[in-house]
Design a protein around this motif. Structure first.
Motif, PDB file in Angstrom:
ATOM      1  N   VAL A 100      -3.069  35.139  12.867  1.00 19.20           N
ATOM      2  CA  VAL A 100      -3.585  36.260  12.834  1.00 19.20           C
ATOM      3  C   VAL A 100      -2.370  37.355  12.136  1.00 19.20           C
ATOM      4  O   VAL A 100      -2.966  38.555  12.137  1.00 19.20           O
ATOM      5  CB  VAL A 100      -4.166  36.990  14.233  1.00 19.20           C
ATOM      6  CG1 VAL A 100      -5.142  36.075  14.600  1.00 19.20           C
ATOM      7  CG2 VAL A 100      -2.924  37.012  15.121  1.00 19.20           C
ATOM      8  N   GLY A 101      -1.306  36.989  11.996  1.00 23.18           N
ATOM      9  CA  GLY A 101      -0.334  37.767  11.358  1.00 23.18           C
ATOM     10  C   GLY A 101       0.515  38.106  12.417  1.00 23.18           C
ATOM     11  O   GLY A 101       0.255  38.474  13.375  1.00 23.18           O
ATOM     12  N   GLU A 102       1.771  38.586  11.786  1.00 17.71           N
ATOM     13  CA  GLU A 102       2.882  39.138  12.749  1.00 17.71           C
ATOM     14  C   GLU A 102       2.374  40.479  13.608  1.00 17.71           C
ATOM     15  O   GLU A 102       2.481  40.542  14.655  1.00 17.71           O
ATOM     16  CB  GLU A 102       3.983  39.465  11.959  1.00 17.71           C
ATOM     17  CG  GLU A 102       5.374  39.872  12.692  1.00 17.71           C
ATOM     18  CD  GLU A 102       6.538  39.767  11.937  1.00 17.71           C
ATOM     19  OE1 GLU A 102       7.491  40.449  12.451  1.00 17.71           O
ATOM     20  OE2 GLU A 102       6.758  39.398  10.831  1.00 17.71           O
ATOM     21  N   GLY A 103       1.791  41.323  12.851  1.00 20.19           N
ATOM     22  CA  GLY A 103       1.631  42.802  13.492  1.00 20.19           C
ATOM     23  C   GLY A 103       0.674  42.648  14.318  1.00 20.19           C
ATOM     24  O   GLY A 103       1.044  43.245  15.528  1.00 20.19           O
ATOM     25  N   VAL A 104      -0.484  42.140  14.235  1.00 21.55           N
ATOM     26  CA  VAL A 104      -1.733  41.916  15.061  1.00 21.55           C
ATOM     27  C   VAL A 104      -1.116  40.901  16.385  1.00 21.55           C
ATOM     28  O   VAL A 104      -1.387  40.962  17.503  1.00 21.55           O
ATOM     29  CB  VAL A 104      -2.813  41.622  14.362  1.00 21.55           C
ATOM     30  CG1 VAL A 104      -3.947  41.214  15.617  1.00 21.55           C
ATOM     31  CG2 VAL A 104      -3.254  42.490  13.567  1.00 21.55           C
ATOM     32  N   GLY A 105      -0.229  40.055  15.830  1.00 19.79           N
ATOM     33  CA  GLY A 105       0.122  38.875  16.641  1.00 19.79           C
ATOM     34  C   GLY A 105       1.235  39.424  17.893  1.00 19.79           C
ATOM     35  O   GLY A 105       1.022  39.029  19.038  1.00 19.79           O
ATOM     36  N   VAL A 106       1.872  40.494  17.379  1.00 20.44           N
ATOM     37  CA  VAL A 106       2.815  41.200  18.266  1.00 20.44           C
ATOM     38  C   VAL A 106       2.001  42.000  19.578  1.00 20.44           C
ATOM     39  O   VAL A 106       2.256  41.691  20.725  1.00 20.44           O
ATOM     40  CB  VAL A 106       3.713  42.091  17.743  1.00 20.44           C
ATOM     41  CG1 VAL A 106       4.444  42.793  18.718  1.00 20.44           C
ATOM     42  CG2 VAL A 106       4.941  41.243  16.920  1.00 20.44           C
ATOM     43  N   GLU A 107       0.825  42.675  18.825  1.00 20.81           N
ATOM     44  CA  GLU A 107      -0.037  43.262  19.853  1.00 20.81           C
ATOM     45  C   GLU A 107      -0.872  42.595  20.768  1.00 20.81           C
ATOM     46  O   GLU A 107      -0.892  42.714  22.040  1.00 20.81           O
ATOM     47  CB  GLU A 107      -1.075  44.092  18.964  1.00 20.81           C
ATOM     48  CG  GLU A 107      -0.624  45.413  18.542  1.00 20.81           C
ATOM     49  CD  GLU A 107      -1.977  46.291  17.946  1.00 20.81           C
ATOM     50  OE1 GLU A 107      -2.831  46.567  18.928  1.00 20.81           O
ATOM     51  OE2 GLU A 107      -1.888  46.693  16.909  1.00 20.81           O
ATOM     52  N   PHE A 108      -1.209  41.211  20.172  1.00 23.40           N
ATOM     53  CA  PHE A 108      -1.994  40.463  21.124  1.00 23.40           C
ATOM     54  C   PHE A 108      -0.891  39.592  21.902  1.00 23.40           C
ATOM     55  O   PHE A 108      -1.362  39.768  23.362  1.00 23.40           O
ATOM     56  CB  PHE A 108      -2.677  39.410  20.251  1.00 23.40           C
ATOM     57  CG  PHE A 108      -3.054  37.941  21.135  1.00 23.40           C
ATOM     58  CD1 PHE A 108      -4.175  38.399  21.900  1.00 23.40           C
ATOM     59  CD2 PHE A 108      -2.258  36.755  21.170  1.00 23.40           C
ATOM     60  CE1 PHE A 108      -4.584  37.221  22.804  1.00 23.40           C
ATOM     61  CE2 PHE A 108      -2.572  35.807  21.974  1.00 23.40           C
ATOM     62  CZ  PHE A 108      -3.901  35.879  22.814  1.00 23.40           C
ATOM     63  N   LEU A 109       0.022  39.347  21.749  1.00 28.62           N
ATOM     64  CA  LEU A 109       1.158  38.584  22.759  1.00 28.62           C
ATOM     65  C   LEU A 109       1.631  39.514  23.866  1.00 28.62           C
ATOM     66  O   LEU A 109       1.847  39.181  25.005  1.00 28.62           O
ATOM     67  CB  LEU A 109       2.324  37.966  22.228  1.00 28.62           C
ATOM     68  CG  LEU A 109       1.794  36.895  21.183  1.00 28.62           C
ATOM     69  CD1 LEU A 109       3.197  36.345  20.409  1.00 28.62           C
ATOM     70  CD2 LEU A 109       1.224  35.557  21.852  1.00 28.62           C
ATOM     71  N   THR A 110       1.695  40.727  23.499  1.00 27.32           N
ATOM     72  CA  THR A 110       2.125  42.162  24.291  1.00 27.32           C
ATOM     73  C   THR A 110       1.059  42.384  25.491  1.00 27.32           C
ATOM     74  O   THR A 110       1.382  42.332  26.494  1.00 27.32           O
ATOM     75  CB  THR A 110       2.383  43.168  23.667  1.00 27.32           C
ATOM     76  OG1 THR A 110       3.393  42.880  22.742  1.00 27.32           O
ATOM     77  CG2 THR A 110       3.027  44.442  24.719  1.00 27.32           C
ATOM     78  N   TRP A 111      -0.250  42.154  24.899  1.00 28.24           N
ATOM     79  CA  TRP A 111      -1.359  42.497  25.842  1.00 28.24           C
ATOM     80  C   TRP A 111      -1.565  41.346  26.746  1.00 28.24           C
ATOM     81  O   TRP A 111      -1.765  41.461  27.985  1.00 28.24           O
ATOM     82  CB  TRP A 111      -2.464  42.696  24.976  1.00 28.24           C
ATOM     83  CG  TRP A 111      -3.983  43.081  25.913  1.00 28.24           C
ATOM     84  CD1 TRP A 111      -4.282  44.482  26.140  1.00 28.24           C
ATOM     85  CD2 TRP A 111      -4.765  42.085  26.282  1.00 28.24           C
ATOM     86  NE1 TRP A 111      -5.239  44.386  26.858  1.00 28.24           N
ATOM     87  CE2 TRP A 111      -5.717  42.857  26.977  1.00 28.24           C
ATOM     88  CE3 TRP A 111      -4.637  40.732  26.244  1.00 28.24           C
ATOM     89  CZ2 TRP A 111      -6.968  42.305  27.712  1.00 28.24           C
ATOM     90  CZ3 TRP A 111      -5.787  40.065  27.030  1.00 28.24           C
ATOM     91  CH2 TRP A 111      -6.851  40.878  27.733  1.00 28.24           C
ATOM     92  N   ALA A 112      -1.369  40.085  26.059  1.00 22.12           N
ATOM     93  CA  ALA A 112      -1.617  38.775  27.110  1.00 22.12           C
ATOM     94  C   ALA A 112      -0.685  38.796  28.007  1.00 22.12           C
ATOM     95  O   ALA A 112      -1.089  38.418  29.476  1.00 22.12           O
ATOM     96  CB  ALA A 112      -1.652  37.660  25.789  1.00 22.12           C
ATOM     97  N   GLU A 113       0.736  39.283  27.916  1.00 22.06           N
ATOM     98  CA  GLU A 113       1.817  39.084  28.768  1.00 22.06           C
ATOM     99  C   GLU A 113       1.395  40.176  29.758  1.00 22.06           C
ATOM    100  O   GLU A 113       1.623  39.883  31.200  1.00 22.06           O
ATOM    101  CB  GLU A 113       3.160  39.556  28.134  1.00 22.06           C
ATOM    102  CG  GLU A 113       4.369  39.250  29.340  1.00 22.06           C
ATOM    103  CD  GLU A 113       5.714  39.529  28.499  1.00 22.06           C
ATOM    104  OE1 GLU A 113       6.450  39.649  29.530  1.00 22.06           O
ATOM    105  OE2 GLU A 113       5.738  39.741  27.274  1.00 22.06           O
TER     106      GLU A 113
END
Length: 367
Positions: A249-262
């Protein structure tokens, strides 16, 4: 860039989920050696298709007239993989493949369809490419083809190259991937849908530049692929989780997703069903929805009357704790996956009357 062990883990996790992987690096980094080494270590065949020297019919199948009509005869490499019931398909030099050949690869990459032949599920699709500006007569990947792969920036370290040269590339590092059970699959799926429910603008974000369309970007397809592949990676394997998220999904959205998931830190849905009190139902609405979504997925995967009736417990607990709207949103898909002859628990009937009526589950179905 992704180290060798993480690359092997991502290829394995994606292979278990039938998600194609695209290895991207400068020429001479050993992409083909890695894939051949993985196949040798697993004792399965590896078929390499060089897109730069192929015609579309070499990938999509050659039309052949038969007494019953025209069929698309599959190429020899596809037949060999089918007869072996598995192996690796390595689509090499993807960025030097002409647009017509890239178009022919669309069905092969994700659906594993070659002409009139469907490759076995055990076939793992891996592609290799150089950045277009470093490839001979390079072409940017078409958006539909780019959106079918998990993009991995592959850069083995000096020590990894020395080890590979010393002991041979047929002894790659061990994969850290795991085999996801149904409960984990539903939990990870709930993480993805929970994030999208909170950030709906990220469900589909077509890039604005030609360079961006040739890389990873968020779409309905890539979010589904991420959920499937991520279930096969341990929660504590941060490197592989990041590589998958950034690659799909790309780096920018990926960072958001991983932060939210954590921050969401979802519990096991089976444990929630057994004891709804382990969840703080008064907390963040997005986390409550993700927990309930995992419960619904767990019930749908189980497919039994008992699991379906038990799944209403957490929804009732959430509604009584002050989140009736969130619980009602989860009740709709739970109602749709009702097994035959399953009846709504009596305690749930009054709390979810509007939803049950809309789903045709209210009158005469409580017990």
């Amino acid at each position: 860039m992704t180290d060798l062990a993480t690359t092997v883990t991502v290829i394995d996790a994606c292979g278990r989920a039938s998600v194609p992987v695209l290895l991207i690096s400068d020429p001479g980094m050993g992409k083909s050696s890695l894939v051949r080494g993985l196949a040798a270590a697993e004792g399965v065949p590896c078929e390499t298709v060089l897109g730069s020297i192929r015609e579309p019919a070499d990938v999509a199948g050659l039309p052949v007239i038969t007494p019953t009509g025209v069929v698309l005869s599959p190429p020899a490499w596809a037949t060999r993989l089918t007869e072996a019931e598995g192996g690796y398909l390595f689509l090499d030099e993807l960025t030097t493949s002409p647009p017509a050949v890239q178009a022919a690869m669309l069905a092969v990459a994700l659906d594993r369809v070659v002409g009139d032949l469907t490759l076995p599920r055990a076939v793992r699709v891996v592609a290799g490419a150089n950045p277009p500006d470093r490839a001979a007569d390079g072409w940017e990947l078409s958006p539909p083809l780019a959106n079918r792969f998990a993009h991995v920036q592959y850069l083995p370290s000096v020590d990894e190259w020395i080890d590979g040269t010393t002991v041979g590339w047929s002894a790659p590092p061990a994969s850290r991937a795991i085999t996801a059970d149904p409960t984990r699959v539903e939990t990870v799926k709930a993480l993805v849908t929970g994030f999208i429910r909170t950030r709906p603008e990220h469900l589909h974000a077509f890039p604005r530049t030609a360079e961006g369309t040739g890389g990873p970007w968020p779409s309905r397809r890539t979010w589904t692929m991420l959920a499937a592949a991520l279930a096969n990676v341990r929660d504590d394997d941060a490197a592989s989780r990041q590589a998958l998220a950034f690659g799909l999904v790309g780096e920018g959205v990926g960072v958001e997703f991983l932060t939210w998931a954590e921050q969401a830190d979802l519990p096991d849905p089976a444990a929630v069903v057994a004891d709804p009190s382990i969840v703080d139902w008064t907390g963040r609405a997005d986390r409550v929805w993700a927990v309930l979504s995992a419960v619904v997925g767990w019930a749908a995967a189980a497919g039994t009357v008992e699991s379906w009736r038990s799944a209403w417990g957490p929804l009732l607990a959430a509604a009584e704790a002050g989140a009736p709207d969130v619980a009602a949103a989860a009740a709709r898909p739970l109602g749709r996956c009702r097994p035959a002859n399953a009846k709504v628990p009596a305690a749930v009937r009054d709390k979810f009357t509007p939803v049950l009526v809309a789903a045709g589950l209210h009158e005469g179905t409580a017990a």
